[in-house]
Every structure is written in structure tokens, then in C-alpha cells.
Design a protein around this motif. Sequence first.
Motif, PDB file in Angstrom:
ATOM      1  N   LYS A 167      87.724  21.585  59.478  1.00 25.23           N
ATOM      2  CA  LYS A 167      89.064  20.991  59.383  1.00 25.23           C
ATOM      3  C   LYS A 167      89.564  20.894  57.938  1.00 25.23           C
ATOM      4  N   TYR A 168      88.641  20.631  57.004  1.00 25.98           N
ATOM      5  CA  TYR A 168      89.053  20.464  55.609  1.00 25.98           C
ATOM      6  C   TYR A 168      88.880  21.732  54.787  1.00 25.98           C
ATOM      7  N   GLY A 169      88.454  22.829  55.433  1.00 25.55           N
ATOM      8  CA  GLY A 169      88.426  24.089  54.697  1.00 25.55           C
ATOM      9  C   GLY A 169      87.075  24.750  54.552  1.00 25.55           C
ATOM     10  N   ALA A 170      86.060  24.287  55.294  1.00 22.15           N
ATOM     11  CA  ALA A 170      84.743  24.934  55.193  1.00 22.15           C
ATOM     12  C   ALA A 170      84.768  26.262  55.939  1.00 22.15           C
ATOM     13  N   ASP A 171      84.631  27.373  55.210  1.00 22.61           N
ATOM     14  CA  ASP A 171      84.546  28.668  55.874  1.00 22.61           C
ATOM     15  C   ASP A 171      83.175  28.815  56.521  1.00 22.61           C
ATOM     16  N   ARG A 172      82.158  28.389  55.758  1.00 20.23           N
ATOM     17  CA  ARG A 172      80.781  28.483  56.237  1.00 20.23           C
ATOM     18  C   ARG A 172      80.103  27.147  56.005  1.00 20.23           C
ATOM     19  N   ILE A 173      79.171  26.827  56.851  1.00 22.62           N
ATOM     20  CA  ILE A 173      78.431  25.575  56.666  1.00 22.62           C
ATOM     21  C   ILE A 173      76.936  25.892  56.694  1.00 22.62           C
ATOM     22  N   ILE A 174      76.230  25.447  55.672  1.00 19.80           N
ATOM     23  CA  ILE A 174      74.773  25.582  55.694  1.00 19.80           C
ATOM     24  C   ILE A 174      74.211  24.213  56.039  1.00 19.80           C
ATOM     25  N   ALA A 175      73.620  24.112  57.220  1.00 16.61           N
ATOM     26  CA  ALA A 175      73.030  22.848  57.650  1.00 16.61           C
ATOM     27  C   ALA A 175      71.541  22.917  57.320  1.00 16.61           C
ATOM     28  N   ALA A 176      71.161  22.290  56.222  1.00 15.66           N
ATOM     29  CA  ALA A 176      69.770  22.364  55.761  1.00 15.66           C
ATOM     30  C   ALA A 176      69.035  21.109  56.198  1.00 15.66           C
ATOM     31  N   SER A 177      68.118  21.276  57.163  1.00 13.32           N
ATOM     32  CA  SER A 177      67.430  20.092  57.661  1.00 13.32           C
ATOM     33  C   SER A 177      65.962  20.129  57.286  1.00 13.32           C
ATOM     34  N   GLY A 178      65.464  18.958  56.951  1.00 14.94           N
ATOM     35  CA  GLY A 178      64.060  18.850  56.580  1.00 14.94           C
ATOM     36  C   GLY A 178      63.657  17.398  56.622  1.00 14.94           C
ATOM     37  N   GLN A 179      62.391  17.179  56.868  1.00 16.16           N
ATOM     38  CA  GLN A 179      61.891  15.815  56.981  1.00 16.16           C
ATOM     39  C   GLN A 179      62.094  15.034  55.691  1.00 16.16           C
ATOM     40  N   ALA A 180      62.001  15.734  54.554  1.00 18.18           N
ATOM     41  CA  ALA A 180      62.107  15.063  53.248  1.00 18.18           C
ATOM     42  C   ALA A 180      63.558  14.786  52.862  1.00 18.18           C
ATOM     43  N   LEU A 181      64.509  15.197  53.729  1.00 19.69           N
ATOM     44  CA  LEU A 181      65.918  15.054  53.358  1.00 19.69           C
ATOM     45  C   LEU A 181      66.617  13.931  54.145  1.00 19.69           C
ATOM     46  N   GLY A 182      65.833  13.018  54.703  1.00 20.94           N
ATOM     47  CA  GLY A 182      66.394  11.913  55.482  1.00 20.94           C
ATOM     48  C   GLY A 182      67.111  10.900  54.610  1.00 20.94           C
ATOM     49  N   GLU A 183      66.456  10.488  53.550  1.00 19.58           N
ATOM     50  CA  GLU A 183      67.069   9.547  52.606  1.00 19.58           C
ATOM     51  C   GLU A 183      67.196  10.263  51.274  1.00 19.58           C
ATOM     52  N   TYR A 184      68.282  10.000  50.553  1.00 19.10           N
ATOM     53  CA  TYR A 184      68.470  10.685  49.280  1.00 19.10           C
ATOM     54  C   TYR A 184      67.392  10.301  48.270  1.00 19.10           C
ATOM     55  N   MET A 185      66.611  11.267  47.862  1.00 16.74           N
ATOM     56  CA  MET A 185      65.663  11.098  46.767  1.00 16.74           C
ATOM     57  C   MET A 185      65.973  12.228  45.792  1.00 16.74           C
ATOM     58  N   THR A 186      66.132  11.887  44.518  1.00 20.79           N
ATOM     59  CA  THR A 186      66.582  12.865  43.536  1.00 20.79           C
ATOM     60  C   THR A 186      65.770  14.160  43.578  1.00 20.79           C
ATOM     61  N   ASP A 187      64.440  14.025  43.581  1.00 22.25           N
ATOM     62  CA  ASP A 187      63.642  15.245  43.436  1.00 22.25           C
ATOM     63  C   ASP A 187      63.725  16.153  44.659  1.00 22.25           C
ATOM     64  N   ALA A 188      63.594  15.586  45.870  1.00 19.61           N
ATOM     65  CA  ALA A 188      63.636  16.428  47.074  1.00 19.61           C
ATOM     66  C   ALA A 188      64.995  17.121  47.202  1.00 19.61           C
ATOM     67  N   PHE A 189      66.077  16.365  46.968  1.00 17.37           N
ATOM     68  CA  PHE A 189      67.419  16.938  47.128  1.00 17.37           C
ATOM     69  C   PHE A 189      67.719  17.968  46.033  1.00 17.37           C
ATOM     70  N   THR A 190      67.249  17.696  44.804  1.00 15.52           N
ATOM     71  CA  THR A 190      67.487  18.666  43.729  1.00 15.52           C
ATOM     72  C   THR A 190      66.753  19.960  44.035  1.00 15.52           C
ATOM     73  N   ASN A 191      65.481  19.837  44.472  1.00 17.17           N
ATOM     74  CA  ASN A 191      64.706  21.036  44.794  1.00 17.17           C
ATOM     75  C   ASN A 191      65.394  21.853  45.888  1.00 17.17           C
ATOM     76  N   ALA A 192      65.812  21.159  46.956  1.00 16.40           N
ATOM     77  CA  ALA A 192      66.421  21.866  48.084  1.00 16.40           C
ATOM     78  C   ALA A 192      67.745  22.500  47.675  1.00 16.40           C
ATOM     79  N   ALA A 193      68.576  21.749  46.959  1.00 20.18           N
ATOM     80  CA  ALA A 193      69.892  22.270  46.569  1.00 20.18           C
ATOM     81  C   ALA A 193      69.746  23.426  45.582  1.00 20.18           C
TER      82      ALA A 193
END
Lengths: 259, 327
Positions: B61-87
Motif C-alpha cells: 500500500k505504501y509502495g513496497a515493490d518487493r518484500i523480503i520477509a526474513a525470519s529467524g529465531q534470533a530476530l524476535g526481539e531487537y538485539m543490535t548484533d543479531a539484527f546488524t548481522n542479518a541486515a
Amino acid sequence: MEIIVLIKQVPATELILSIAEDGKNVKKEDVKWVLNPYDEFAVEEALRIQKTEGGTVTLVSVGPDKAQEAIRHGLAMGADKGVLVNDPKALDCDGLATAKVLASVIDSLPYDLIIAGQRAVDDDNYLVGTAVAEFLDIPNISLVIKQEISDNKIKCHRTIEGGTVVIESPLPVLLTTQRGLNEPRYTSMPGIMKAKKKKIEIKSLDDLDIDDSSLAPKTKILSMEYPPERQGGRLIEGDSPESAVAELVKVLREEAKVI
Amino acid sequence: MSENILVIAEQSGGVFRKAAFEAISEGKRLAEALEAEVTVLVMGSDDCFSKIDDISSILGKYGADRIIAASGQALGEYMTDAFTNAAARIIEKENPGIVLMAGSTQGKDLAARLSARCDAAYAMDCTALEIKDAQLIATRPIYGGKVIAKVMLEGTLKIAVTRPNAMMAEEFPAQGAVEETKVDDVGATRLIFVEKNLDTDKVELTEADVVVSGGRGMESSDYAAVEELADALGGAVGASRSAVDEGWRPHADQVGQTGKVVSPSLYIACGISGAVQHLAGMSSSKVIVAINKDPDAPIFKVADYGIVGDLLEILPIVTDKVKKLAG
């Protein structure tokens, strides 16, 4: 416990600033400079931890000669020593390059804990502390309002929207401060006298193991301007508070269309 | 400059931040200027994703042509290191020219760490972004909003963080094609989530559409009158530094150069005189109302509408009339 505090000297927040003639800087003459308020929380927390854990508190900064005053302020609060990277090439750095310089200084120092302000209230970048942690390959926890250290581990309360999250990390770690962490102490006359005898080591980029070409800025300020000036508005008067409020609510709904 | 745009959209427990939609539609505006695509990256645990009803239409609706839904057990709560590594891994694979995200507490932390990881140009709290002569130019308030800078970002990767409430979350219908990816291994991490304490009823100050702030003129820690008006308007409660220093309000409520910078549609300053630091933190609000017993208070010089009078008398009347409007 060896603690390093990253600090920056910034214009005092009560100042109204003027843009310099080149339109790319603020005027820095006749400005009152202070230790960045968020860094005061950092120095204070370091001193409180030192009180129970022992060790030394070292202040590290990048800045011109004058920045020694900010370091002296931290030393007067009770920190043990300071390091200032004072090099014309370092002063042209953007936030990321400044973090590289700081990380290079810290690399040669022993440390268990690094504390930095969440942001400097001049460029409002929220970058340098976190980037230093990345360059040193240690974890970081930002916006901390409470910490507890035990068994070489630290538990931090980090503020998030609408609450807090508690995170545990092994040491060494880098924390950034949030308002509420502590109440920074005032400097005392004996503290100021003692600070005069404490050592501030001045370094240039040549003293560091850093490749100048890695410091080329990736962000460049093109221009600065003042925010749009707000027109002093309309004072709403009425025969009674009741009628003034009725008029206020009416204009907010019909004229401003915000309610 | 033909380069794609990656927007990192923040969700928590399956709920997206409003500021994430603002970042996506800003990404879409830039993408149109660049004739590029917008890919939206969502990171979360399986549990988070299971709570999102229809990710394609929510973000498309807001303009996403593509969406990458990245799911992982370590991505439940924001933690700097896990999210930085994944991103960082996804950025490396996608190779975007521009990465956008909203400047929440998570976005600020992640953007800073990512910029160092990827050696990327970085601009925080942007209120506008534009492409000019094939360069990305960010407009960002500095010195707590006393000065507005235009900053050029250079290099192959540029990370720009949008300030919540500063950009419009516009509808730009796009396809929103979803690609699911599993992030089973986020690499080395050292941070451990212990617990989270949220006051879920509270409207977040930096994202609120209406902010009602109290200052020294409140004369005590009794903020009921301010809270009731904020409630009636669906807004958040703010405070001046003096009110926080007095211990009347928590530190998290402080608006100003050394606290939070806000730009709601409506800012109501109650008993706030208007120190330079406070004005810096709120003068980008669309409409400012000041209520103060001192007719010479500097706040009246920036307020669109002002009433001189006794707060404790006036605020309940405002609340009452607002409630009546709402029916």
C-alpha cells in the motif's frame, strides 16, 4: 575496571546560534563551549562504577585545542586522565571517520568498558559511540538508563518506545547514555585544582595506526539555514476562560484543522 | 544513478510502526526519481510473522515493490548484533544504493552500527530527502533544530534515517511481492535479551500526532489536567526540562534540545515559558498552542494561538470541549 569515556565539546545549549558567512557552518567565535550534556552522564556513570570496581577512567576526545577545556571539566568531575586527538585532518572528519580515529586511539589502551553520550547535541548524529563499538568489534547497548555489573558481565536497561528492555552483555561493551541514568555531579574547587595536574595526552593522526585515506568524509554539508521563522500568532481573549477556550477549540478545528 | 532502494521496516510482535510506513513511502518517492525499485526488508521471528495478517497489502500500500520477509529465531526481539548481522548480509546480497529506515530507538541504533559495518554514508533524522544531479541530498535539523542542514551523501551505499512524523505516509500502491527467507544462523552474537517492560497504553512522544506538554507553570507533579487533555486528543504527554528537573515527570517525557525533538500536528504548551532549548525541540510542530499566565512568556512568540490565564482553570474546559467534539 578500565573505563574509557568518549567526550565532545559542543556549544552551550542555551545559545542562539548564527550561521557563518560561508553558509556551511555555525559561527564559532564568541560561543560558550561546554562538555556535551549526554557525555556528562557518561563521565558520571564511569566514576560511579570506578568507585566500586576500581581502575582508571580515561577521557578520549577529538577536537581543537579548546576541547581540552571539556576534558578538564571531566577531569574536575574526577576522571583520571585524558587523550585529545588534535589534528587539522581529524577536524574535517564526518561522524564515521571520527569513530575510526577514536577506535584507533582506544585500540592501544586497555579497556573493559566504554561509555559514550547517546548523541552530541551539535550534530545530533547518534553515530559515533555505536560505530566505535563496531570498529573495535565489541557489542554496544544504546540509550541506557541503568546498569549492573557482576562476574565480568553487564546488565543494562535500555529505553525503547514506551518502556525499557533489559539486555545482558559480556565485557568489554560500549554503552551510550540516556537521560535518567544518573545526576552528573558539579565540579568542586578542589576537583578543579586537582584536574590541573592531571595529564592530557595530545595526539596527531601520525601517532595513530590509521590510514588517512580511510577518513575521507562520505557526508558533506552543502548548506545551512535557519528553520522557518514562526509568525507570532494570535492571542485569544474572551470575556471568560470559557469563551476563550470555545474560540480556541473553534479555530483549531476550523482554521488550523488539527482536531 | 540507477540504484535500488532498500527500506528496513520495523515491526514489533507483528505490528509495524507508523514511522516505517513513512520511510517506505519516502523510499517510493525517491525510487520514482531514480526509476528504481523499492524492496522492503522485514526482520522478525516466525511468531512475529504469524501475527502479520497480509504483509503484502500492508506494505504494498505504501509502495513496497518487493518484500523480503526474513525470519529467524534470533530476530524476535531487537538485539543490535543479531539484527546488524542479518541486515548486513541481506544488504550485501541485494546491493542497494540507498538504505532507509525510520529513526526509532531501534532504527537509530541499527543504522549507526550498519553504517560502520558497511562503511556507508549516514544521515540521521532526515526531514526530507531528494535526488539532485544524481546525488542523494538529506535535509536534517542539527543543534536540536536551531539550524537545518542540507547534507550530500556519497559512496556506493548510503544510509538515511527518516525522522518520525516528518514525512508523509502516503499511499503508493505497489505489488508487494513477498519473498520469504530463513535466517537460521545470524552469526556471532554476544547480547542476550533478558526482559522487556512496556507501558502499552502510552502514546510514543516522538510519533504522536498531538503532544500536550507541561512546564514549571504546572506548579506541582499533579499532571492530571495535562494527561486528561492528551487522552482526549489521543496524544502524548511531554514536559519541559524544569518539570523533569523538579521530578514532576519522567526523563523520557522531556522535550527539547537535550531531550526529545518532536514535530506533531498539534503541540500544546501548558505553563512552559519557552527557553531556547525547549523551542528548538518543538518549533517544527505544525500548530503550536500556548497557555500561560505570563503574557510576556517567549513561548507566545512562536505559538500560533495563545491564551493567557490559569492552567488549572483553562485545561479542564479545553478537555471538556474536545470530548464534546469527539461526541
